[in-house]
Design a protein around this motif. Structure first.
Motif, PDB file in Angstrom:
ATOM      1  N   THR A  66      -5.947   3.633   4.873  1.00 53.53           N
ATOM      2  CA  THR A  66      -5.736   2.244   4.200  1.00 53.53           C
ATOM      3  C   THR A  66      -4.832   1.564   4.953  1.00 53.53           C
ATOM      4  O   THR A  66      -5.163   0.250   5.418  1.00 53.53           O
ATOM      5  N   THR A 121       0.737  -1.272  -0.070  1.00 48.21           N
ATOM      6  CA  THR A 121       0.023   0.106  -0.002  1.00 48.21           C
ATOM      7  C   THR A 121       0.900   1.341  -0.130  1.00 48.21           C
ATOM      8  O   THR A 121       0.434   2.162  -0.803  1.00 48.21           O
ATOM      9  N   LEU A 171      -4.453  -2.772  -4.911  1.00 54.52           N
ATOM     10  CA  LEU A 171      -5.892  -3.019  -5.166  1.00 54.52           C
ATOM     11  C   LEU A 171      -6.114  -3.842  -6.305  1.00 54.52           C
ATOM     12  O   LEU A 171      -7.156  -4.722  -6.025  1.00 54.52           O
ATOM     13  N   GLN A 172      -5.303  -3.436  -7.402  1.00 53.77           N
ATOM     14  CA  GLN A 172      -5.866  -4.536  -8.493  1.00 53.77           C
ATOM     15  C   GLN A 172      -5.597  -6.068  -8.013  1.00 53.77           C
ATOM     16  O   GLN A 172      -6.362  -6.924  -8.411  1.00 53.77           O
ATOM     17  N   ARG A 189      -0.152   1.635  -4.353  1.00 54.05           N
ATOM     18  CA  ARG A 189      -1.516   1.443  -3.804  1.00 54.05           C
ATOM     19  C   ARG A 189      -2.277   0.811  -4.880  1.00 54.05           C
ATOM     20  O   ARG A 189      -3.143  -0.119  -4.829  1.00 54.05           O
ATOM     21  N   SER A 248      -8.137  -7.274  -5.836  1.00 54.68           N
ATOM     22  CA  SER A 248      -9.590  -7.326  -6.541  1.00 54.68           C
ATOM     23  C   SER A 248      -9.677  -8.885  -6.959  1.00 54.68           C
ATOM     24  O   SER A 248     -10.819  -9.426  -7.027  1.00 54.68           O
ATOM     25  N   VAL A 281     -11.524  -1.485  -7.549  1.00 51.90           N
ATOM     26  CA  VAL A 281     -10.356  -0.629  -7.401  1.00 51.90           C
ATOM     27  C   VAL A 281     -10.588   0.949  -7.054  1.00 51.90           C
ATOM     28  O   VAL A 281     -10.041   1.654  -6.508  1.00 51.90           O
ATOM     29  N   SER A 341      -4.454   6.796   1.691  1.00 47.22           N
ATOM     30  CA  SER A 341      -3.733   5.997   1.872  1.00 47.22           C
ATOM     31  C   SER A 341      -3.250   5.618   2.876  1.00 47.22           C
ATOM     32  O   SER A 341      -3.231   4.230   3.653  1.00 47.22           O
ATOM     33  N   GLY A 399     -11.629   1.726  -3.690  1.00 50.43           N
ATOM     34  CA  GLY A 399     -10.294   1.775  -2.734  1.00 50.43           C
ATOM     35  C   GLY A 399      -9.441   2.951  -3.038  1.00 50.43           C
ATOM     36  O   GLY A 399      -8.747   3.461  -1.859  1.00 50.43           O
TER      37      GLY A 399
END
Length: 271
Positions: free
Chosen positions: A193, A153, A161-162, A157, A165, A182, A190, A185
């Motif tokens: 997160t 992250t 996220l990709q 980031r 997913s 994504v 950040s 997110g």
């Protein structure tokens, strides 16, 4: 609308179908998403007389994004502040993933809300009572893996996220749904997160379970690669009188994987 939960921090609340006669249901989203993850529930429940109240937790969606306040205690108090600001009565509370322990902590810290403001609890793929692997939680995610998510992250980031997913759903979803995940997110800060991952790694709501007095339903995907199904079994054992419904075709993203089954289970539990 925005609700002040502490000085300088406002929480975005999306209120669908308010008005006399509608039964309120509060939705607490998972990491690293926001209230829009419940789109396929918001499409259905209002037609059955439910008022759907979607909260963007601090740091996520359209809520304020302070540097501080990403503990279960503070996040649970934020949910309590929303319930009080809206003067909710006899509402149901739905918590997904990290929204599960946040909901449990909220009810444990605000016992006067149980049976008055909140009458029922539904936990969907909850990261509770603990998310990280430890001797009493052998099916949790290894701490090293959580720390790696924190590093990813901080470094890239969008790629984190990709990659996430692709693990989230239990069916071959198209690029549209993956991009939707994504994009939610990326609406978060950040640092929020990261701090949610720290909370998932370090916090535990096992001791909160004894304080829960409202009827509780648990829905959990048996193919969940984020929060393993045996964790839900442990949670159900710690909540006397609760029910556990396995979702046989779902991963962690059961609200999409089996939206019809989840909606039917919600309608049954919320009545």
């Amino acid at each position: 609308m925005y609700i002040d939960v502490e000085k300088g921090v406002r929480i975005n609340v999306h209120d669908i179908n308010p008005g006399s006669g509608s039964r309120p249901v509060v939705f607490v989203h998972g990491w690293p998403l926001n209230h829009r993850m419940f789109e396929y529930q918001f499409n259905v429940l209002p037609a059955y007389g439910f008022r759907c109240i979607g909260i963007d937790l601090r740091g996520f969606g359209e809520s304020d994004k302070p540097w501080h306040g990403y503990t279960y205690d503070r996040l649970g108090d934020d949910v309590a502040a929303v319930a009080e600001a809206l003067d909710l009565q006899d509402a149901a509370l739905v918590g997904f993933s990290i929204g599960g322990p946040i909901s449990l902590r909220y009810l444990a810290r605000h016992p006067a809300h149980q049976g008055s403001r909140i009458r029922k609890l539904v936990l969907i793929d909850p990261a509770a009572p603990a998310f990280a692997r430890r001797p009493d939680n052998p099916y949790g995610m290894p701490v090293e893996q959580i720390d790696d998510l924190i590093r990813q992250t901080a470094a890239d980031r969008p790629k984190m996220l990709q990659d996430l997913s692709l693990q989230f759903f239990n069916r071959n979803v198209g690029p549209g749904l993956l991009n939707w995940f994504v994009s939610m997110g990326m609406q978060a800060a950040s640092y929020a997160t990261i701090q949610f991952l720290v909370a998932l790694r370090d916090e535990d709501v096992t001791n909160d379970l004894r304080a829960i007095r409202v009827p509780t339903s648990i829905l959990h995907g048996v193919h969940d690669k984020v929060v393993a199904y045996p964790i839900a079994q442990r949670l159900q054992q710690g909540l006397p009188g609760s029910t556990l419904q396995p979702l046989y075709n779902s991963g962690h993203g059961s609200v999409v994987d089996e939206m019809d089954a989840v909606n039917a289970a919600l309608l049954s539990a919320l009545r």
